[in-house]
Design a protein around this motif. Sequence first.
Motif, PDB file in Angstrom:
ATOM      1  N   UNK A 162       0.999  -1.111  -0.023  1.00 18.79           N
ATOM      2  CA  UNK A 162       0.116   0.062  -0.009  1.00 18.79           C
ATOM      3  C   UNK A 162       0.836   1.396  -0.042  1.00 18.79           C
ATOM      4  N   UNK A 163       0.204   2.185  -1.024  1.00 21.98           N
ATOM      5  CA  UNK A 163       1.307   3.303  -0.849  1.00 21.98           C
ATOM      6  C   UNK A 163       0.122   4.769  -0.529  1.00 21.98           C
ATOM      7  N   UNK A 164       0.691   5.751   0.028  1.00 21.96           N
ATOM      8  CA  UNK A 164       1.614   6.119   0.964  1.00 21.96           C
ATOM      9  C   UNK A 164       1.316   5.188   2.253  1.00 21.96           C
ATOM     10  N   UNK A 165       2.062   4.942   3.167  1.00 28.32           N
ATOM     11  CA  UNK A 165       2.087   4.458   4.380  1.00 28.32           C
ATOM     12  C   UNK A 165       1.403   5.581   5.348  1.00 28.32           C
ATOM     13  N   UNK A 166       1.795   6.696   5.335  1.00 28.77           N
ATOM     14  CA  UNK A 166       1.122   7.810   6.031  1.00 28.77           C
ATOM     15  C   UNK A 166       0.974   9.022   5.207  1.00 28.77           C
ATOM     16  N   UNK A 167      -0.319   9.901   5.417  1.00 26.78           N
ATOM     17  CA  UNK A 167      -0.622  10.875   4.767  1.00 26.78           C
ATOM     18  C   UNK A 167      -1.161  12.042   5.532  1.00 26.78           C
ATOM     19  N   UNK A 168      -0.976  13.236   5.581  1.00 26.39           N
ATOM     20  CA  UNK A 168      -1.924  14.458   6.094  1.00 26.39           C
ATOM     21  C   UNK A 168      -2.138  15.189   4.955  1.00 26.39           C
TER      22      UNK A 168
ATOM     23  N   UNK B 109      -7.532  12.836  -2.436  1.00 27.80           N
ATOM     24  CA  UNK B 109      -6.557  11.912  -2.067  1.00 27.80           C
ATOM     25  C   UNK B 109      -6.883  10.709  -2.913  1.00 27.80           C
ATOM     26  N   UNK B 110      -5.552   9.893  -3.222  1.00 23.55           N
ATOM     27  CA  UNK B 110      -5.915   8.539  -3.722  1.00 23.55           C
ATOM     28  C   UNK B 110      -4.734   7.854  -3.202  1.00 23.55           C
ATOM     29  N   UNK B 111      -5.307   6.485  -2.653  1.00 25.76           N
ATOM     30  CA  UNK B 111      -4.439   5.686  -2.016  1.00 25.76           C
ATOM     31  C   UNK B 111      -4.328   4.386  -2.992  1.00 25.76           C
ATOM     32  N   UNK B 112      -3.246   3.982  -3.112  1.00 25.13           N
ATOM     33  CA  UNK B 112      -2.966   2.687  -4.174  1.00 25.13           C
ATOM     34  C   UNK B 112      -2.706   1.389  -3.373  1.00 25.13           C
ATOM     35  N   UNK B 113      -3.082   0.427  -3.865  1.00 27.37           N
ATOM     36  CA  UNK B 113      -2.917  -0.910  -3.554  1.00 27.37           C
ATOM     37  C   UNK B 113      -2.172  -1.822  -4.676  1.00 27.37           C
ATOM     38  N   UNK B 114      -1.119  -2.413  -4.421  1.00 26.64           N
ATOM     39  CA  UNK B 114      -0.660  -3.153  -5.488  1.00 26.64           C
ATOM     40  C   UNK B 114      -0.394  -4.531  -5.237  1.00 26.64           C
ATOM     41  N   UNK B 115      -0.890  -5.544  -6.109  1.00 29.07           N
ATOM     42  CA  UNK B 115      -0.522  -6.742  -5.826  1.00 29.07           C
ATOM     43  C   UNK B 115       0.270  -7.461  -6.971  1.00 29.07           C
ATOM     44  N   UNK B 116       1.212  -8.524  -6.401  1.00 27.96           N
ATOM     45  CA  UNK B 116       1.939  -9.234  -7.720  1.00 27.96           C
ATOM     46  C   UNK B 116       1.588 -10.519  -7.797  1.00 27.96           C
ATOM     47  N   UNK B 117       0.538 -10.960  -7.637  1.00 28.73           N
ATOM     48  CA  UNK B 117       0.117 -12.387  -7.378  1.00 28.73           C
ATOM     49  C   UNK B 117      -1.142 -12.703  -8.363  1.00 28.73           C
TER      50      UNK B 117
ATOM     51  N   UNK C  30      -5.436  -1.482  -7.340  1.00 22.87           N
ATOM     52  CA  UNK C  30      -6.759  -1.388  -6.935  1.00 22.87           C
ATOM     53  C   UNK C  30      -6.699   0.226  -6.138  1.00 22.87           C
ATOM     54  N   UNK C  31      -7.218   1.243  -6.597  1.00 19.13           N
ATOM     55  CA  UNK C  31      -7.093   2.543  -6.038  1.00 19.13           C
ATOM     56  C   UNK C  31      -8.386   3.200  -5.550  1.00 19.13           C
ATOM     57  N   UNK C  32      -8.086   3.702  -4.343  1.00 18.97           N
ATOM     58  CA  UNK C  32      -9.110   4.087  -3.635  1.00 18.97           C
ATOM     59  C   UNK C  32      -8.927   5.953  -3.523  1.00 18.97           C
TER      60      UNK C  32
ATOM     61  N   UNK D  16      -1.237  -1.200   5.461  1.00 19.62           N
ATOM     62  CA  UNK D  16      -2.220  -0.048   5.808  1.00 19.62           C
ATOM     63  C   UNK D  16      -1.616   1.374   5.593  1.00 19.62           C
ATOM     64  N   UNK D  17      -2.592   2.224   5.405  1.00 19.67           N
ATOM     65  CA  UNK D  17      -2.165   3.693   5.220  1.00 19.67           C
ATOM     66  C   UNK D  17      -2.974   4.469   6.198  1.00 19.67           C
ATOM     67  N   UNK D  18      -2.135   5.252   6.821  1.00 18.34           N
ATOM     68  CA  UNK D  18      -2.887   6.175   7.999  1.00 18.34           C
ATOM     69  C   UNK D  18      -2.806   7.361   7.499  1.00 18.34           C
ATOM     70  N   UNK D  19      -4.394   7.656   7.250  1.00 22.10           N
ATOM     71  CA  UNK D  19      -4.585   9.105   6.739  1.00 22.10           C
ATOM     72  C   UNK D  19      -5.106  10.129   7.732  1.00 22.10           C
ATOM     73  N   UNK D  20      -4.470  11.349   7.887  1.00 22.07           N
ATOM     74  CA  UNK D  20      -5.250  12.230   8.584  1.00 22.07           C
ATOM     75  C   UNK D  20      -5.861  13.557   7.956  1.00 22.07           C
ATOM     76  N   UNK D  21      -6.890  13.691   7.975  1.00 20.94           N
ATOM     77  CA  UNK D  21      -7.691  14.843   7.418  1.00 20.94           C
ATOM     78  C   UNK D  21      -7.685  15.877   8.307  1.00 20.94           C
ATOM     79  N   UNK D  22      -7.108  17.135   7.942  1.00 21.07           N
ATOM     80  CA  UNK D  22      -7.228  18.213   8.955  1.00 21.07           C
ATOM     81  C   UNK D  22      -7.718  19.655   8.509  1.00 21.07           C
TER      82      UNK D  22
END
Lengths: 115, 111
Positions: free
Chosen positions: A6-12, A19-27, A74-76, A109-115
């Motif tokens: 998953x990327x990024x691992x942390x985002x504020x 915001x876009x979070x990415x999940x990548x699998x190789x299998x 798979x993008x969120x 996991x990705x820890x997302x903080x929205x301020x």
Amino acid sequence: DAGITQSPRHKVTETGTPVTLRCHQTENHRYMYWYRQDPGHGLRLIHYSYGVKDTDKGEVSDGYSVSRSKTEDFLLTLESATSSQTSVYFCAISEELRGREYGYTFGSGTRLTVV
Amino acid sequence: SQQGEEDPQALSIQEGENATMNCSYKTSINNLQWYRQNSGRGLVHLILIRSNEREKHSGRLRVTLDTSKKSSSLLITASRAADTASYFCATAPQGAQKLVFGQGTRLTINP
């Protein structure tokens, strides 16, 4: 975990920004999932995918969209982030355990903080 | 709403003791699974029990399933400090290719 990142691992980010979070699998797994984890709520399913361009909503899909243009990604997307979307987001793939049963392998996991 | 609910929410025991966690669910299932989550990490699959099974063992883990009561329990025997983690049950509803997770039990093993 093996084969899923998953990327990024942390985002504020600021309220109202996309915001876009990415999940990548190789299998080459067909099923992929996005969950969010919040204290007192456990893991709740946001969206899932059962193939390229095939997605469906989970129980907490409002405010989120997903895309799967390739098997491995798979993008969120949070179109306009809100403070209520501060959370830890987990991606998972479904792997066959035996026969027709399956279990999940999770990303870190990705820890997302929205301020 | 969540399919599974776990009890207790938190459990603290001494190393060497047994730990028991319970899970209840609402609908018919194909199987029930237990996962462990160490702090700051993703969940890791521990064990799966089918709806037609009543008990299953894996190392120090023992899982029971009572479909008439829609409940399951996870027993960890001879606990170790490394067992400190959160434990989640997850149900696979019939006809659905997705798991529904409970809120988890936070287990602390004191040395």
